[in-house]
Design an enzyme around this catalytic site. Structure first.
Site, mmCIF file in Angstrom:
data_model
loop_
_atom_site.group_PDB
_atom_site.id
_atom_site.type_symbol
_atom_site.label_atom_id
_atom_site.label_comp_id
_atom_site.label_asym_id
_atom_site.label_seq_id
_atom_site.Cartn_x
_atom_site.Cartn_y
_atom_site.Cartn_z
ATOM 1 N N GLY A 1 -60.933 -5.582 -46.806
ATOM 2 C CA GLY A 1 -61.874 -4.528 -46.434
ATOM 3 C C GLY A 1 -61.187 -3.322 -45.832
ATOM 4 N N SER B 1 -62.042 -5.619 -54.113
ATOM 5 C CA SER B 1 -61.792 -6.413 -55.310
ATOM 6 C C SER B 1 -62.219 -7.863 -55.083
ATOM 7 C CB SER B 1 -60.292 -6.340 -55.628
ATOM 8 O OG SER B 1 -59.994 -7.081 -56.773
ATOM 9 N N GLU C 1 -47.428 -6.638 -50.214
ATOM 10 C CA GLU C 1 -47.774 -6.390 -51.626
ATOM 11 C C GLU C 1 -46.538 -6.271 -52.486
ATOM 12 O OE1 GLU C 1 -50.492 -3.057 -52.046
ATOM 13 O OE2 GLU C 1 -51.994 -4.560 -52.511
ATOM 14 N N ASN D 1 -51.461 7.977 -57.311
ATOM 15 C CA ASN D 1 -50.122 8.492 -57.626
ATOM 16 C C ASN D 1 -49.802 9.723 -56.778
ATOM 17 O OD1 ASN D 1 -49.631 6.534 -59.486
ATOM 18 N ND2 ASN D 1 -49.423 7.907 -61.255
#
Lengths: 345, 392, 345, 392
Positions: free
Chosen positions: D129, D163, D246, D370
Site C-alpha cells: 500500500g 497489485s 526489489e 522512466n
C-alpha cells in the site's frame, strides 16, 4: 559463480588507469597524431615498465599469464584516454602467436616490435609459405613490423620488412589509429591455425568493445563536468531536465556496456558455449553506446566541442572508427540473431 | 491546394534552367557542385557578380533595388533549379536572404540606398554578428557594447561562430547600447564595415579541419550614427525579425543541396552494394521521406504564412531540417564504410561523405540548439509552461 | 503552385470536425464497440445529412465531386475522435465502384449499405463470374453488405448476402474497427479493373494515414491538457523539460504528418508521377508518428491512462491497428527505397 | 570474477531442477507456464503451500524462519531453475521477497514471530500500500492518515495501483501518523489485516481488459499498536529499504520469465516466417542482448552490492528492465502481425503476445516512471543538480 572483480583485478585496473591518465595526455596524443598515430614512448613504457604487453600471454611464453578479463580492464583504461597505441593489432597478433614457437613474440611483448592485424579484402592466394592479398584498412599498419592477416577462418603471420610487401599509409579520420593499405605479393607467410584465428578475432573484438566502454566513461565524465560548469539562462545547463535525462540514458548504456565486457571476457576465459554470442553482443552494444555518448558529448558541449582544439572530436572519431571496424553493429547483431533462431526450439 | 505549375510558371522554370545550366556547364563549370563553403572564395565572388549582372541575384526583391518582384512560386522555381544545376552555395546568403529583407523592412530610404545596391550587385558580402562566447543560444545575454561618440557608434566586444566572416565586407551586429541594461532591453542593431582596423577575424578550426566559423573581435570599431537599423533599443525586435527570414524561400535552395547530398549517398550505396542491405534501404527511405516532408512543409509555410496551422510548421522547421541533416551524415558514413574514413578528398581533406558526417553535427547546435528549439515549440506551439531562468 | 487549403477546404474540415466532436463521443464509441464496432446512426448521418459519403465520387455518380484532399480532411476529423465508422472500407470500395455502372454505389453513398475491402490471404481461384478465396482481416467485415476483395493487382466486388460467402466475426484489439474472416467458395463476383484496384488501395492507405494524423492531433491535445493539469512534486508535470521536449518532438512529427497527407492527397488528385511514393511515405510516416504519440499519451498519463475507463487505449489500439494494416511501415519504406534506388542515376 | 558453478552448486541445481520439473509435469502441470498474474488464484495458493511444504518457499531466509540460509549463488540457481521449469509467478512475491526481508531487518522478535511463519508457509499473501491517487510516484505526497486509538491504529485513506490486492490477506501501508506533517516526515509503516470491514478492494480494469491492480479504501480500518514496523515516524526509511529488496535475487526469476516470453516470440517468428525479416532479426538480437546484459548486470549487483561501481548498476536497473520489456512487447505484436490483434486467448481474452504488448506498457510507469528513474540516475549517479519542486 562470483561476478565481481577480484582485488587483483581492481589493482590492475587502477594501475592501468593511472598510467594512461598520466601518460596519454591530450598534448602527447595530438603529437602522436602527427607522427603516424603512434606514441612509441608510451607504448614502450606500457610493454616494458608496466609489463602489460603480455598480460594475456602464458607465463611460459613470457607473459603475465592472466586472461581476457584483465586485458579488458587495461583496454578500457586505454580507451578512456584515446591513447595512440597499437593495442588492437597487438592483442590480436600476440594471441595468434602464443602457440607458435617461431613467432617474434618476445620482441612484441617488450614493445620493441609492433604487431598488427588486418582482414584481407578481395581474393587471397596462398600456398604453404607465401600469400598474395590486399588488406585495405590495417590499423597502425604503417608503423608495424609484423602482420596477422585474416581471411575468414584462415590466417597468416607476415614480416612486414620482408620481400613482396608494400605498405601505403593512409590519412585516417581517427588519427590515433591510422590505417594502412598493405599489399602482399607472394610475401613469405607463416600459416596460423584456425583456432588461433578465432581467438585472435575474438580478442580484437573484445579490445574494441572495451576501448569503446572506456571511451564512453570518459566522454560521460567530461560531459557531466561541462554541463555543471557551463551556464545558460542563468543556470548550469546540467540542471535542465532534458540534459539530465539524456545523460542518465548514457549512464544506463554505460552500465550495460560494462556488463557486456565482463560477460564476453569471462566467457572467453572460461570457454563457455555462448562465448561467440557474448563477443558479438559486446562489440555491437559497446560500439553503439560509445557512438551515442560521443554524439551527445558533441551536442551538449555546443560550439566548443565542434572545434579542433577541444578533445571531443578525438572521442567522436574513435567511436566512429570502432563502429566500422571488424563488422558493423548490425552485422554482429545478425550473428546473435542467427544463434538465437538456430537454437533448437 | 495545388502542386502543379501553370504554363507561365513552366516557362519561367525553363528560363531559369537554361541560364543556370549554361553557366554551370560553361564559364562557371569549375565551381559546379561545390558543397564546401570555404572553397574557391574568389570564384564564388565572381559568381555572385555574374548572378547580379544577369538579374538573378535577388529575384524576390523589388525591381527598384535590383530584384524582379518575383512571385513566391517563381522564387520556389528558381531556388530549386539553382540547386538542381549544381550552382554553388551563395557566398552572400546572409546579404541577399537575411539582412537585405530586414533593411527593406526596417531601413530608412537612405540606409536602403546605401546598402541594398551593393548586395544586389554581388559586390558586398555580409555576415552575422549574433553569438558571443558564453552566451550560446541566449541572445539576451549579449555583452558586446556600443557607445555613442559624436557622429559614430564605437563598438567593443567579441562575437563567435560567425560564418564566413573571413570573406565578408560587412557585418550586422547586435550590441548593447544602453549602459547597464540587461536581457532583451537596451540592445541595438548596427551595420558595420569589416574593413577597418578595429575589426579582427580569427578563424576557428573545426573538427573536419576546416574553418567556416570565426571569432570576430571589436576594439574601438566604428560605424556611422545612422548605421543603426530601426531605432535605438529596438535591437532584439530587429534581430528576431531577421531570423524569421531564415525560413524564407532559401530553405528550398538548401533542400535542393540536401537532395544533391542524398543523391551522392544513393550513388555510393549503388556502387559499393550498400544498397542491397535492407537496413540501409530503410534509412535511405527515411531520408527520402524526410526530405520530401521538408519540401512540402516549406511549401505550406510559404503558401500561407499567416494561417495559424502553418505557423506551427514554421516553428518546427529548424529542428526538423537540422536533425534530418545530422541523420543524413550518419547514413553517409555508414554507407561509405571504412573507406569513408580515409582522407582522400581534394587537398588531402575529407571526402564529401565523411565531411558531411562531421560537418552536419553543427546543424543541431548553431542557430538555436535542438534543446532550445524544443523549448520554443513546447512553449509557443503547445502552450506548456516556460522554463525557469536561474537569474530571475 | 499553391500549397495552402482553400476556403472551401477549410470549411469542409471545420464541418467534419464539428460533426465528429458532437457525434463520436466516448460514450457512443464505447457503445458501438459492444455492437460490432459500428455506430450506424453516426454513419447514416455522415452519409445522409452531411452528404460526405460521396465526397470523392463524381457528381455524375451521385457524389460531391471533390477529391482526395477533401477526403483526407474528413478522414483526419474521423480519426481525431476514433469514430466507429466503416470509412476505410467505404472509401476503398466506392473508389473501385466509380466506373462500374452496375455497382450498388447509391446505397453505399447514402449509408444504407455498407461496403468494405480486404486483402486475400493465400491462394485465389477466380473465373469470369466467381471467386474462391479467404480474407482473414476484413475491417467491419461482419456488418458489411459488399466486399471489395483485393489480390495484388486484381480485384472483385462481391455481395456478402449472396451464396458461397461465410463471414466469421473476430473479436479485435481495436474494437472500433473489428475484423472479420470472410471465406468465399465460388461466390459470385464482379471483376474490378487494375487501375481501379490501384486507386482503391491508394485511397485506403491515404485514409489510414489521415486517420492516424487526426489521432496524433487528438492524442497530443489530450496529453498537453493533462500535463498542464496534473501536479507532481508541486508543479504541473507539463513544466518538466523532459515532458516538454517529448511533446515538442511529437508536434514536429504532427506537422510532418500533415505535410505527408497533403502531399499524398494532392499527388493522387493531380496524378503526379510520384503519387505512389507519396502514398507509401504517408502511410509509413503517419502510422509511426501516431504510434509514438499514442505511446507517449499512455506513458505521460501514468496509471490513469492504463485503465479501461480512460480513452487512451482507444487511441493506442487504433494506432496499432493502423500500423499493421495494409503493410507495415517497414514494407512501405522498402517501396520508397526501391523507387529511389531504381531511379536512373 | 567467475561465471561457472562448483560441483556442489551443480548438484544443488540438479536438485532444484528435479523437484520443479516433477511438480510442473505432475500435480501442478495445470499451472505450468502461466504468465498471467490473475489466472487460477486458488491453484496458485496451493502452489505457494506446496513450495513451503517441501522447503522451497523462501530459501534465502534464515532456517529459523523456514528458509534454507541459501547462498547467493544457490538463490540464483533456484530462481533460474524455477522460471525455466515454467513455474508460475509467485502470488506471494510481495511477502517472500519484499515484506519478509523488511520484517527481518526492522521487525521486533514478536512481529517476526507473528508474520514470518505465515509467509514462509505460503498461507499469508501480502500486498503493497504505497501509491495514492494524485501522488503517483511521489511517496512524500502521501495523504492516508493513521491515528492512535488506545491499543490500535485507525487508518483512513485510499491507496491505488495495489497489485493483487484482491487475493491478499495482509497489506503493508505507508500512512501519515503525525498530524499536519508534510513530505517525508511523520510517515509510519503499518502491517494491516485485509480481512476486516474497514478495508475495501475495488479492481481497476486495465487496457487489456483484466484487473491485476486495485484501489484499496481504508475507512476506520484498524491494526494493533504493535503492528507498526520500525518506530513511529520512520516510515519513509522503512518504505525505501523495502524497495531495495526489489533488486534482490527475484530479479533473476523475473528475467527467466522474460526469457520464456522471448522464446515464445522466437517460436512465433519461426512459425510465421517473421524470422526471415532482417529488421525483425535485428530486434530479436537486440532483445537477446538486452536480456543477457540484464542478467550479467544483476549478477554484478548481487555479487558485490557494496562496491561503488555496482551501486550504479543497481540504480539503473529499473529503467533498464522496464524499457527492455516494453520494447519486447512491441516486438511481440510486430512479430504476431494482424493475427496478434485477434482475441483468441483463453476465455476470449488477448493471446499472450498481444497481452504482452498491452501489459508491458505499465512497466515504465509503476514503481517510479522512466522519467523519475532518469532523475534519480542523473542526481544520484551523476551528481547533476536536483529538480526544483514547485511547492518549496
Amino acid at each position: 559463480m562470483d561476478f565481481a572483480l577480484t582485488d587483483e583485478q581492481r589493482m590492475i585496473a587502477d594501475t592501468a588507469n593511472a598510467f594512461f591518465a598520466e601518460g596519454a595526455t591530450s598534448a602527447r596524443t595530438r603529437a602522436a597524431m602527427d607522427a603516424g598515430g603512434l606514441d612509441r614512448e608510451l607504448w614502450r613504457a606500457f610493454c616494458g615498465e608496466l609489463g602489460l604487453g603480455g598480460i594475456a600471454v602464458p607465463e611460459a611464453r613470457g607473459g603475465a599469464g592472466l586472461g581476457m578479463v584483465e586485458f579488458a580492464l587495461v583496454a578500457m583504461a586505454a580507451g578512456e584516454r584515446v591513447a595512440a597505441i597499437p593495442l588492437l593489432g597487438h592483442i590480436m597478433a600476440t594471441r595468434a602467436m602464443r602457440d607458435d614457437a617461431r613467432a617474434p613474440l618476445a620482441a612484441c611483448l617488450a614493445g620493441d616490435a609492433i604487431a598488427t592485424a588486418g582482414e584481407a579484402d578481395g581474393e587471397v592466394i596462398a600456398d604453404d609459405s607465401s600469400v598474395t592479398a590486399i588488406a585495405d584498412f590495417v590499423p597502425h599498419g604503417a608503423v608495424a613490423d609484423h602482420l596477422l592477416l585474416l581471411d575468414g577462418g584462415r590466417g597468416w603471420r607476415i614480416a612486414l620488412g620482408g620481400p613482396g610487401v608494400t605498405v601505403e599509409p593512409r590519412a585516417t579520420m581517427d588519427a590515433t589509429r591510422p590505417y594502412a593499405r598493405i599489399a602482399l605479393d607472394r610475401a613469405p607467410a607463416h600459416t596460423i591455425p584456425p583456432d588461433a584465428v578465432r581467438q585472435a578475432r575474438a580478442a580484437g573484438l573484445l579490445c574494441l568493445a572495451a576501448e569503446a566502454t572506456g571511451g564512453t566513461q570518459a566522454a560521460l565524465d567530461a560531459t557531466v563536468a561541462y554541463t555543471l560548469e557551463r551556464q545558460q539562462f542563468g543556470r548550469p545547463i546540467g540542471s535542465f531536465q532534458a540534459i539530465k535525462h539524456r545523460l542518465a540514458d548514457r549512464k544506463v548504456d554505460l552500465e550495460q556496456a560494462r556488463s557486456a565486457i565482463y560477460w564476453a571476457a569471462c566467457s572467453l576465459d572460461e570457454g563457455t558455449s555462448d562465448a561467440g554470442t557474448a563477443v558479438h553482443a559486446a562489440k555491437a552494444f559497446c560500439a553503439d553506446a560509445f557512438t551515442r555518448m560521443a554524439a551527445d558529448m558533441l551536442q551538449l558541449h555546443g560550439g566548443i566541442g565542434f572545434t579542433w582544439e577541444h578533445d571531443t572530436h578525438l572521442y567522436f572519431k574513435r567511436a566512429r572508427a570502432i563502429a566500422a571496424m571488424m563488422g558493423s553493429s548490425a552485422w554482429h547483431r545478425e550473428q546473435v540473431a542467427a544463434a538465437l533462431l538456430d537454437r533448437a526450439a | 491546394m495545388r502542386l502543379g505549375f501553370t504554363p507561365d510558371e513552366q516557362a519561367f522554370a525553363a528560363e531559369c534552367r537554361d541560364w543556370l545550366q549554361a553557366r554551370m556547364h560553361g564559364d562557371f563549370a569549375d565551381i559546379r557542385g561545390i558543397g564546401n563553403l570555404v572553397a574557391k572564395p574568389e570564384r564564388r565572388r565572381d559568381w555572385e557578380r555574374r548572378l547580379a549582372a544577369d538579374g538573378w541575384s535577388c529575384i524576390g526583391w523589388p525591381r527598384q533595388w535590383g530584384g524582379r518582384d518575383a512571385t513566391l512560386t517563381q522564387q520556389v522555381i528558381f531556388a530549386e533549379e539553382y540547386a538542381r544545376a549544381g550552382a554553388p552555395n551563395r557566398l552572400n546568403h546572409m546579404g541577399v536572404e537575411l539582412i537585405g529583407p530586414t533593411i527593406l523592412a526596417y531601413g530608412t530610404p537612405a540606409q536602403q540606398a546605401r546598402t541594398l545596391p551593393g548586395i544586389a550587385a554581388g559586390a558586398d558580402i555580409w555576415c552575422q554578428g549574433y553569438s558571443e562566447p558564453g552566451a550560446g543560444s541566449d541572445l539576451a545575454a549579449i555583452r558586446t557594447r556600443a557607445r555613442r561618440d559624436g557622429d559614430e557608434w564605437v563598438i567593443d566586444g567579441q562575437k563567435i561562430w560567425t560564418s564566413l566572416a573571413q570573406f565578408a565586407d560587412h557585418i550586422f551586429v547586435v550590441a548593447r547600447t544602453a549602459e547597464g541594461s540587461r536581457g532583451r532591453d537596451g540592445l541595438s542593431f548596427l551595420l558595420v564595415d569589416m574593413r577597418q582596423p578595429g575589426v579582427e577575424v580569427r578563424p576557428i578550426r573545426q573538427i573536419n579541419g576546416e574553418a567556416e566559423f570565426n571569432e570576430v573581435f571589436f576594439t574601438d570599431a566604428r560605424c556611422p550614427a545612422d548605421a543603426l537599423l530601426g531605432v535605438e533599443g529596438q535591437g532584439w525586435e530587429v534581430a528576431t525579425a531577421l531570423l524569421g527570414f531564415e525560413r524564407g524561400v532559401s530553405t528550398l535552395a538548401q533542400q535542393m543541396q540536401f537532395r544533391n547530398e542524398l543523391d551522392a549517398i544513393v550513388a555510393q550505396a549503388r556502387a559499393n552494394d550498400a544498397a542491397r542491405d535492407p537496413l540501409i534501404r530503410q534509412r535511405l527511405a527515411e531520408s527520402e521521406i524526410g526530405l520530401q516532408l521538408m519540401r512540402y512543409g516549406a511549401l505550406r509555410m510559404l503558401s500561407r504564412a499567416s494561417q495559424l496551422e502553418e505557423s506551427a510548421a514554421a516553428l518546427t522547421y529548424k529542428i526538423q531540417w537540422a536533425s534530418w541533416h545530422r541523420s543524413l551524415g550518419e547514413l553517409a558514413i555508414d554507407v561509405a564504410g571504412q573507406a569513408g574514413e580515409i582522407l582522400d578528398g581534394p587537398d588531402g581533406g575529407y571526402g564529401p561523405l565523411a565531411n558531411l558526417y562531421l560537418y552536419s553535427r553543427a546543424d543541431t547546435i548553431y542557430g538555436g540548439t535542438n534543446q532550445i528549439q524544443r523549448n520554443l515549440i513546447a512553449e509557443r506551439a503547445l502552450g506548456l509552461p516556460r522554463e525557469v531562468r536561474g537569474d530571475r
